[in-house]
Design a protein around this motif. Structure first.
Motif, PDB file in Angstrom:
ATOM      1  N   ILE A 133      42.989  49.069  33.279  1.00  0.00           N
ATOM      2  CA  ILE A 133      43.286  48.942  34.704  1.00  0.00           C
ATOM      3  C   ILE A 133      44.662  48.316  34.902  1.00  0.00           C
ATOM      4  O   ILE A 133      45.495  48.806  35.678  1.00  0.00           O
ATOM      5  CB  ILE A 133      42.217  48.078  35.417  1.00  0.00           C
ATOM      6  N   PHE A 134      44.908  47.245  34.177  1.00  0.00           N
ATOM      7  CA  PHE A 134      46.187  46.552  34.343  1.00  0.00           C
ATOM      8  C   PHE A 134      47.340  47.295  33.697  1.00  0.00           C
ATOM      9  O   PHE A 134      48.476  47.215  34.173  1.00  0.00           O
ATOM     10  CB  PHE A 134      46.084  45.121  33.800  1.00  0.00           C
ATOM     11  N   LEU A 135      47.057  48.028  32.640  1.00  0.00           N
ATOM     12  CA  LEU A 135      48.120  48.839  32.043  1.00  0.00           C
ATOM     13  C   LEU A 135      48.573  49.926  33.010  1.00  0.00           C
ATOM     14  O   LEU A 135      49.770  50.222  33.124  1.00  0.00           O
ATOM     15  CB  LEU A 135      47.635  49.465  30.733  1.00  0.00           C
ATOM     16  N   ILE A 161      54.303  42.270  42.708  1.00  0.00           N
ATOM     17  CA  ILE A 161      53.871  42.923  43.953  1.00  0.00           C
ATOM     18  C   ILE A 161      52.694  43.860  43.694  1.00  0.00           C
ATOM     19  O   ILE A 161      51.691  43.844  44.425  1.00  0.00           O
ATOM     20  CB  ILE A 161      55.039  43.697  44.597  1.00  0.00           C
ATOM     21  N   VAL A 162      52.795  44.679  42.635  1.00  0.00           N
ATOM     22  CA  VAL A 162      51.719  45.623  42.317  1.00  0.00           C
ATOM     23  C   VAL A 162      50.433  44.882  41.979  1.00  0.00           C
ATOM     24  O   VAL A 162      49.344  45.247  42.443  1.00  0.00           O
ATOM     25  CB  VAL A 162      52.131  46.546  41.150  1.00  0.00           C
ATOM     26  N   PHE A 163      50.536  43.813  41.191  1.00  0.00           N
ATOM     27  CA  PHE A 163      49.337  43.038  40.848  1.00  0.00           C
ATOM     28  C   PHE A 163      48.728  42.393  42.090  1.00  0.00           C
ATOM     29  O   PHE A 163      47.507  42.316  42.227  1.00  0.00           O
ATOM     30  CB  PHE A 163      49.676  41.966  39.816  1.00  0.00           C
ATOM     31  N   ALA A 164      49.584  41.923  43.005  1.00  0.00           N
ATOM     32  CA  ALA A 164      49.088  41.305  44.241  1.00  0.00           C
ATOM     33  C   ALA A 164      48.363  42.338  45.096  1.00  0.00           C
ATOM     34  O   ALA A 164      47.299  42.052  45.678  1.00  0.00           O
ATOM     35  CB  ALA A 164      50.246  40.688  45.019  1.00  0.00           C
ATOM     36  N   VAL A 165      48.926  43.547  45.176  1.00  0.00           N
ATOM     37  CA  VAL A 165      48.286  44.623  45.942  1.00  0.00           C
ATOM     38  C   VAL A 165      46.951  45.006  45.306  1.00  0.00           C
ATOM     39  O   VAL A 165      45.941  45.186  45.998  1.00  0.00           O
ATOM     40  CB  VAL A 165      49.213  45.853  46.020  1.00  0.00           C
ATOM     41  N   MET A 166      46.938  45.125  43.971  1.00  0.00           N
ATOM     42  CA  MET A 166      45.697  45.444  43.265  1.00  0.00           C
ATOM     43  C   MET A 166      44.628  44.392  43.556  1.00  0.00           C
ATOM     44  O   MET A 166      43.470  44.721  43.827  1.00  0.00           O
ATOM     45  CB  MET A 166      45.962  45.519  41.758  1.00  0.00           C
ATOM     46  N   LYS A 218      36.806  37.218  39.368  1.00  0.00           N
ATOM     47  CA  LYS A 218      37.133  36.373  38.212  1.00  0.00           C
ATOM     48  C   LYS A 218      37.703  37.214  37.068  1.00  0.00           C
ATOM     49  O   LYS A 218      38.690  36.836  36.439  1.00  0.00           O
ATOM     50  CB  LYS A 218      35.887  35.625  37.730  1.00  0.00           C
ATOM     51  N   LEU A 219      37.076  38.353  36.810  1.00  0.00           N
ATOM     52  CA  LEU A 219      37.547  39.239  35.744  1.00  0.00           C
ATOM     53  C   LEU A 219      38.964  39.732  36.027  1.00  0.00           C
ATOM     54  O   LEU A 219      39.789  39.851  35.115  1.00  0.00           O
ATOM     55  CB  LEU A 219      36.594  40.425  35.591  1.00  0.00           C
ATOM     56  N   PHE A 220      39.226  40.008  37.304  1.00  0.00           N
ATOM     57  CA  PHE A 220      40.557  40.479  37.694  1.00  0.00           C
ATOM     58  C   PHE A 220      41.607  39.415  37.406  1.00  0.00           C
ATOM     59  O   PHE A 220      42.643  39.698  36.783  1.00  0.00           O
ATOM     60  CB  PHE A 220      40.575  40.858  39.169  1.00  0.00           C
TER      61      PHE A 220
END
Length: 331
Positions: A133-135, A161-166, A218-220
């Motif tokens: 998912i993160f890749l 930014i992308v991680f914050a949106v996710m 939490k997993l995220f």
């Protein structure tokens, strides 16, 4: 020759293949740059050890949380989850990835905690899915740079930014988040199925258990910290050996290198990970000798750091086990 012997012979051939590729990179590194491997910035090396601990701890916590959630109760202590994982990661430098990453963790859960083998296997598979998912998100974040739409100095900001949106979509619209990810996975699997040597390594199906939202969140965040620690360690590596590569280039190249590792067929991604890094660094106009110094240095240092953590974990685990055994005898 039976099937088991053929499998081990195949893995041995893959190991030799990885060693040959890595040896070729060392051969093309000139003496001047090879000499730099002797001069280590120990402060940076200690920082890399801390980052390595952060990576392995994040994965251990995520995996442990998945195991506990699937079982409906705490199966093992966090120290045990860490020990099982770091041992599997250390063994992964010389043994097949699937055997160590999946087999070792499943073995410990079954042997010491009588965990259902199905749940043990699913827990490792889900752990890997969160990496994917993160890749995907990370790769999307750096694509604007590689396509020439933004400057390299904006790469780090795009990743955040992308991680914050996710994270926002996951927290507010969990169903939508996983629906989008499933579509991305189906698209990726269609591409992988075209490539013969990746077809067998690609999963044929996937799904997510109905985890409560607090667990998913939490997993995220644990996964996000794992990625940040991974980026940090790669960036620190250039300071350990005084390599003339921009930290922004390392940030931009990390997801491509990690993808090459995820689908590698050699133990620990030996040779394959380095080839992925070399390709992306050359695409970023990094001089060949600097790129070779980085890929060789990161391999050597990663083995040393992970092995150090594995030895320390084994010592602590053995001491704890000895104390428990002594205590039980005295009762």
């Amino acid at each position: 020759m039976n099937k088991k012997t053929k499998t081990w012979l195949k893995h041995f051939v893959f190991l030799i293949f990885g060693i040959l590729i890595f040896g070729m990179f060392i051969y093309f590194l000139n003496d001047e740059h090879l000499e730099k491997l002797k001069y280590v910035n120990y402060s940076a090396a200690i920082a890399a050890l801390v980052a390595s601990f952060g990576i392995t701890l994040s994965i251990s916590l995520r995996w442990g949380l998945i195991v506990n959630t699937l079982a409906g109760d705490r199966v093992a202590s966090w120290r045990e989850y860490y020990h099982y994982f770091i041992q599997s990661r250390a063994l992964g430098f010389i043994l097949p990835n699937n055997l160590t990453d999946v087999g070792v963790r499943m073995f410990w859960l079954k042997k010491r905690h009588q965990t259902n083998l199905t749940n043990a296997g699913v827990s490792v598979a889900l752990d890997r899915v969160f990496d994917l998912i993160f890749l995907f998100g990370y790769t999307l974040a750096v694509l604007p740079y590689w396509f020439g739409f933004v400057g390299i100095e904006l790469v780090g900001l795009l990743v955040l930014i992308v991680f914050a949106v996710m994270g926002g979509v996951l927290i507010l619209k969990q169903t939508l988040f996983f629906s989008i990810f499933r579509r991305m996975m189906l698209w990726a699997l269609k591409i992988l199925s075209i490539i013969p040597f990746l077809k067998k390594k690609a999963p044929t199906q996937f799904d997510f258990p109905d985890f409560p939202r607090p667990i998913i969140v939490k997993l995220f965040f644990i996964s996000a910290f794992k990625v940040l620690f991974t980026i940090t360690r790669f960036v620190i590596y250039i300071y350990v050996f005084s390599i003339a590569i921009s930290p922004y280039m390392i940030i931009a190249g990390t997801p491509v290198a990690q993808l090459s590792y995820a689908f590698s067929f050699t133990p620990g991604g030996l040779g394959i990970l380095e080839a992925g890094w070399l390709g992306i660094l050359k695409l970023g106009s990094v001089p060949l000798q600097q790129a070779l110094l980085f890929i060789i240095g990161q391999r050597i240092l990663t083995i040393v750091l992970v092995s150090t953590l594995a030895v320390l974990s084994q010592l602590l685990f053995s001491v704890k086990h000895l104390k428990n055994t002594t205590h039980e005898k005295n009762l």
